[in-house]
Design a protein around this motif. Structure first.
Motif, short mmCIF file in Angstrom:
data_model
loop_
_atom_site.label_atom_id
_atom_site.label_comp_id
_atom_site.label_asym_id
_atom_site.label_seq_id
_atom_site.Cartn_x
_atom_site.Cartn_y
_atom_site.Cartn_z
N GLU A 270 0.85 -1.21 0.00
CA GLU A 270 0.00 0.00 0.00
C GLU A 270 0.88 1.25 0.00
OE1 GLU A 270 -2.60 -0.46 3.36
OE2 GLU A 270 -3.89 -1.89 2.31
N TRP A 271 1.95 1.24 0.81
CA TRP A 271 2.86 2.39 0.87
C TRP A 271 3.51 2.62 -0.50
CZ3 TRP A 271 8.36 2.65 0.47
CH2 TRP A 271 8.92 3.90 0.82
N LEU A 272 3.99 1.54 -1.12
CA LEU A 272 4.64 1.67 -2.43
C LEU A 272 3.68 2.28 -3.45
CD1 LEU A 272 6.58 -1.73 -2.54
CD2 LEU A 272 7.65 0.54 -2.54
N ARG A 273 2.43 1.78 -3.46
CA ARG A 273 1.44 2.32 -4.40
C ARG A 273 1.16 3.80 -4.12
NH1 ARG A 273 -0.92 -3.08 -4.04
NH2 ARG A 273 -0.43 -4.09 -6.02
N SER A 274 1.13 4.15 -2.82
CA SER A 274 0.87 5.56 -2.46
C SER A 274 2.00 6.47 -2.95
CB SER A 274 0.70 5.71 -0.95
OG SER A 274 1.96 5.68 -0.29
N LYS A 275 3.18 5.88 -3.18
CA LYS A 275 4.32 6.66 -3.67
C LYS A 275 4.44 6.60 -5.19
CE LYS A 275 5.98 7.81 0.39
NZ LYS A 275 5.95 9.22 0.83
N GLY A 276 3.44 5.98 -5.84
CA GLY A 276 3.41 5.99 -7.31
C GLY A 276 4.07 4.79 -7.98
N PHE A 277 4.42 3.76 -7.21
CA PHE A 277 5.05 2.58 -7.81
C PHE A 277 4.01 1.66 -8.45
CE2 PHE A 277 8.23 3.80 -4.67
CZ PHE A 277 9.43 3.57 -5.33
N THR A 278 4.41 0.98 -9.52
CA THR A 278 3.68 -0.19 -10.00
C THR A 278 4.18 -1.36 -9.16
OG1 THR A 278 3.48 0.65 -12.25
CG2 THR A 278 3.30 -1.73 -11.97
N VAL A 279 3.29 -2.03 -8.44
CA VAL A 279 3.70 -3.12 -7.55
C VAL A 279 3.27 -4.44 -8.18
CG1 VAL A 279 3.50 -4.11 -5.23
CG2 VAL A 279 3.46 -1.62 -5.53
N GLU A 280 4.25 -5.25 -8.53
CA GLU A 280 3.98 -6.58 -9.09
C GLU A 280 4.01 -7.59 -7.94
OE1 GLU A 280 3.16 -7.46 -12.08
OE2 GLU A 280 3.72 -5.79 -13.38
N GLU A 281 2.85 -8.01 -7.51
CA GLU A 281 2.76 -8.94 -6.36
C GLU A 281 2.81 -10.38 -6.85
OE1 GLU A 281 -0.55 -8.25 -3.78
OE2 GLU A 281 -0.35 -6.07 -3.86
#
Length: 304
Positions: A270-281
């Motif tokens: 969630e933090w990474l997404r809030s910083k604008g990252f594309t998160v590949e889980e």
């Protein structure tokens, strides 16, 4: 020939060695455990099954290829754990540094010899015997090289202490233009929540100026403060002992704005997404039982 180029942890990835989980051998005995987390799962009967780990690594391979990365895999050695390719070598700028690893892991280096053969011989460094160094402890970050070590006099008593001060001095000597900063890490042979096996188990940069950090992973508050001053308190995502145990800081960057993470890392993701990252889980919880995760499984060769 392969023209190596790695000057940081997050630039666009072009070529990487990704470990393999096939034929990784029988479950180790208690005596054979390399780290406290594996030991815990050996005792509990929850040590990961090969088929599950193969599935997890296939998912990682798929994500890397989706972004156009050239992926090399080690040649198969029967009954040998070849998942953690980060341990066996590292690239600093345009030089491949071989690790001095635990003696019974030397054949893992032989399995990537076909890749090493594509590198100009003068761009390969082999450390002398007294130098202990593993790739999980080494991070290139612009003009810096961060290195995890253990400065206690009881270093030989810790199978979890993988990089010694001779390793730090070796890098200093061969990369005089770099600011080599070592970090004294907390080690334990028996308690996985009190053991930073490598630097990437308690710290890792993401993006251009952000990082994931576990304060208690450092034996010296000054080492922790060095990173806080360098990155800025507001740019660091602090993880708990429990999150360090689950390897939250051991994610992997494919680009400055693309990070591969474990799908259960809800708070971090969630933090990474809030910083604008594309998160590949992806699923990687079985491999995590061996105290290694996404960064540990990869050895970048070329970043743009």
């Amino acid at each position: 020939m392969l023209k190596l180029h790695v000057t940081d942890e997050t630039s666009v990835l072009k070529a990487v060695i990704l470990g393999i989980a096939d034929s990784c051998g029988p479950t180790p005995t208690v005596e054979e455990a390399y780290d406290p987390k594996s030991l815990e799962h050996i005792i509990a009967g929850t040590y990961p099954k090969e088929a599950d780990m193969v599935k997890e690594m296939d998912a990682f391979d798929k994500v890397l290829k989706k972004y156009g990365v050239t992926v090399y895999r080690p040649k198969l050695i029967e009954d040998c754990n070849q998942i953690f390719s980060r341990d066996i070598a590292m690239v600093i700028d345009n030089v491949l540094v071989k690790s001095n690893i635990l003696p019974d892991r030397e054949q893992e280096l032989e399995a990537i010899q076909y890749v090493i053969d594509q590198i100009a011989p003068e761009k390969i460094l082999t450390p002398p015997e007294e130098v202990h160094i593993e790739g999980g402890d080494v991070m290139v970050w612009g003009d810096h090289v961060f290195i995890g070590t253990y400065k206690g006099e009881d270093y030989p008593n810790y199978i979890t202490a993988r990089t010694n001060m001779q390793g730090v001095e070796f890098i200093r000597k061969h990369f005089p233009h770099k600011k080599v900063k070592e970090f004294d890490l907390v080690k334990s042979n028996t308690d996985a929540k009190r053991n930073a096996l490598h630097l990437d188990c308690c710290f890792q940069p993401v993006g251009k100026n952000l990082g994931i950090i576990h304060k208690e992973g450092f034996r010296s508050e000054d080492d922790y403060k060095y990173l806080v001053d360098l990155f800025g308190e507001e740019n660091l995502f602090h993880i708990t002992a429990d999150e360090m145990y689950h390897m939250f800081s051991n994610v992997f960057s494919i680009a400055p704005d693309v990070v591969v993470t474990e799908r259960n890392f809800t708070r971090l993701n969630e933090w990474l997404r809030s910083k604008g990252f594309t998160v590949e889980e992806i699923p990687y919880a079985e491999i995590a039982k061996q105290e290694g995760l996404l960064r540990c499984s990869t050895m970048p060769l070329i970043r743009a």
